[in-house]
Design an enzyme around this catalytic site. Structure first.
Site, PDB file in Angstrom:
ATOM      1  N   ALA A 288     -21.611 -28.250 -19.999  1.00 19.42           N
ATOM      2  CA  ALA A 288     -22.505 -29.026 -19.142  1.00 19.42           C
ATOM      3  C   ALA A 288     -23.907 -29.246 -19.730  1.00 19.42           C
ATOM      4  O   ALA A 288     -24.362 -30.402 -19.821  1.00 19.42           O
ATOM      5  CB  ALA A 288     -22.571 -28.370 -17.759  1.00 19.42           C
TER       6      ALA A 288
ATOM      7  N   ASP B  62     -20.329 -25.964 -14.439  1.00 19.93           N
ATOM      8  CA  ASP B  62     -20.618 -27.397 -14.592  1.00 19.93           C
ATOM      9  C   ASP B  62     -21.408 -27.956 -13.423  1.00 19.93           C
ATOM     10  O   ASP B  62     -22.104 -28.958 -13.554  1.00 19.93           O
ATOM     11  CB  ASP B  62     -19.325 -28.195 -14.755  1.00 19.93           C
ATOM     12  CG  ASP B  62     -18.891 -28.156 -16.200  1.00 19.93           C
ATOM     13  OD1 ASP B  62     -18.427 -27.094 -16.646  1.00 19.93           O
ATOM     14  OD2 ASP B  62     -19.074 -29.185 -16.886  1.00 19.93           O
TER      15      ASP B  62
ATOM     16  N   ASN C 163     -16.323 -24.765 -12.353  1.00 15.19           N
ATOM     17  CA  ASN C 163     -16.297 -24.407 -13.784  1.00 15.19           C
ATOM     18  C   ASN C 163     -14.880 -24.648 -14.299  1.00 15.19           C
ATOM     19  O   ASN C 163     -13.984 -25.068 -13.552  1.00 15.19           O
ATOM     20  CB  ASN C 163     -16.729 -22.949 -13.983  1.00 15.19           C
ATOM     21  CG  ASN C 163     -16.979 -22.631 -15.458  1.00 15.19           C
ATOM     22  OD1 ASN C 163     -17.647 -23.397 -16.143  1.00 15.19           O
ATOM     23  ND2 ASN C 163     -16.427 -21.559 -15.966  1.00 15.19           N
TER      24      ASN C 163
HETATM   25  O1  MRU Z   1     -14.394 -29.153 -20.540  1.00 11.84           O
HETATM   26  P1  MRU Z   1     -15.576 -28.442 -21.106  1.00 11.84           P
HETATM   27  O2  MRU Z   1     -15.304 -27.753 -22.395  1.00 11.84           O
HETATM   28  O3  MRU Z   1     -16.804 -29.335 -21.144  1.00 11.84           O
HETATM   29  O4  MRU Z   1     -15.884 -27.308 -20.024  1.00 11.84           O
HETATM   30  C1  MRU Z   1     -16.982 -26.458 -20.230  1.00 11.84           C
HETATM   31  C2  MRU Z   1     -17.101 -25.403 -19.207  1.00 11.84           C
HETATM   32  O5  MRU Z   1     -16.310 -25.308 -18.288  1.00 11.84           O
HETATM   33  C3  MRU Z   1     -18.283 -24.477 -19.317  1.00 11.84           C
HETATM   34  O6  MRU Z   1     -17.975 -23.228 -18.772  1.00 11.84           O
HETATM   35  C4  MRU Z   1     -19.471 -25.075 -18.538  1.00 11.84           C
HETATM   36  O7  MRU Z   1     -19.710 -26.399 -18.898  1.00 11.84           O
HETATM   37  C5  MRU Z   1     -20.706 -24.286 -18.745  1.00 11.84           C
HETATM   38  S1  MRU Z   1     -21.323 -24.460 -20.378  1.00 11.84           S
HETATM   39  C6  MRU Z   1     -22.717 -23.513 -20.527  1.00 11.84           C
END
Ligand code: MRU
Length: 347
Positions: free
Chosen positions: A53, A238, A248
């Site tokens: 995110a 997210d 998340n």
């Molecule tokens: O699909 P992604 O790889 O973008 O998902 C990322 C996550 O779920 C993370 O845990 C979230 O974005 C936090 S990142 C600090």
């Protein structure tokens, strides 16, 4: 030659353009892509070149600098109306991470007062967003590590590290700080199907920092917790709703239920730019569904029986009631609810 900390920098600004570490190729290859236009940057978000995110938000901010330069060169008098379609294209790149919309909103606000060439002012704003994110992660690292007792085992899910942020990481920032304080006996990481962010990114990133890590498949989480080897389930987010519900990576909700059943504590680590006070509860958070082909295949090899359907939501919502602590740069909210979240955001 690159040092290990250079390796884990997902986003770089190179004078007049963006460089993104292509996270789809890790850990086998460290390849940076040079990006000179907003459309390519937005597509890089959709296609998972850059993910996580806060990293998505920072990338969007730099992409707006590219768009502003392009539109100003095209028509200096009307760049502000021309850029609207670019902002819309960027906003459609991924739906769940609120940091994307937060960064677009902040850049849009900065744009409102500009009349001359906007590039330098917008670049300063994008750099500020990037630097503030790193500072927030370091602060959250301290605050989160302080909650962890000595000799702890921790389990994390997906990748909420330097690769997913401006640097240092959210959940992995806490793990980095706790490890530096000598508090961790063992770090476990879920492999995180279908994109394998745990196996490919979290394990790689921790090993770059010489932090030992043990991978498990998500299906092994209950058995691991049953052994008593882990005391904390630590994740990023997210989007966090006004009542403390947390969206998340898919599998976080299952991990939190298992953690509660086995007496572990659940820590969510996220900057306040991830908190969306406009959504009352997790039920209102848009959850991205990606192509079913992502789970019918592995490494581009079809693994599922021909004709199988697939349901591929890539995030889930963990109810606030399952969370022991939300760690932000503004402070820690224990056992979150709507009143505590509102107090945090007002502080
Ligand atoms: O699909 P992604 O790889 O973008 O998902 C990322 C996550 O779920 C993370 O845990 C979230 O974005 C936090 S990142 C600090």
């Amino acid at each position: 030659m690159m040092t290990s900390s250079d390796n884990t920098q997902a986003i770089l600004w190179e004078g007049d353009h963006l460089r993104l570490l292509d996270q789809r190729l890790l850990p086998q290859r460290v390849v940076y892509l040079d990006i000179t236009d907003v459309k390519t940057a937005a597509d890089a978000i959709t296609d998972m070149v850059v993910r996580g995110a806060p990293a998505i938000g920072i990338t969007a901010a730099y992409a707006i600098v590219l768009a502003a330069g392009q539109r100003y060169r095209e028509d200096a008098a009307n760049w502000r109306s021309l850029i609207e379609s670019d902002l819309q294209y960027l906003a459609a790149s991924r739906p769940t991470a609120i940091n994307l919309f937060w960064a677009i909103g902040r850049m849009r606000e900065r744009m409102a007062s500009l009349s001359a060439n906007p590039v330098n002012v917008l670049l300063d704003e994008a750099i500020a967003i990037h630097e503030e994110d790193i500072a927030a992660n370091k602060k959250m690292g301290e605050l989160g590590a302080a909650l962890i007792n000595a000799n702890a085992g921790v389990l994390t899910h997906c990748n909420a590290g330097a690769l997913a942020t401006g640097g240092y990481g959210t959940a992995l920032g806490v793990i980095r700080s706790a490890s530096a304080a000598g508090k961790l006996r063992q770090v476990y990481a879920d492999e995180t199907r279908p994109w394998l962010q745990g196996a490919r990114l979290t394990a790689w990133e921790l090993l770059q920092d010489h932090i030992p890590v043990t991978l498990i498949v998500e299906g092994a989480a209950a058995a691991l917790m049953q052994t008593g080897a882990v005391q904390w389930f630590i994740v990023g987010s997210d989007r966090i709703a006004a009542n403390g519900d947390v969206a998340n990576k898919i599998g976080t909700y299952a991990g939190a239920i298992l953690a509660k059943h086995h007496g572990l504590k659940v820590m969510v680590v996220a900057p306040t730019s991830t908190i969306d006070m406009n959504v009352a509860s997790g039920a209102d958070i848009p959850i991205e569904a990606r192509d079913g082909a992502e789970i019918l295949s592995l490494n581009k090899q079809v693994v599922a029986a021909e004709g199988s359907g697939a349901w591929n939501p890539v995030f889930d919502v963990t109810p606030a009631a399952l969370i022991d602590a939300i760690v932000t740069e503004k402070g820690v909210v224990e056992r979150p609810d709507a009143a505590k979240m509102a107090a945090l955001m007002a502080s």
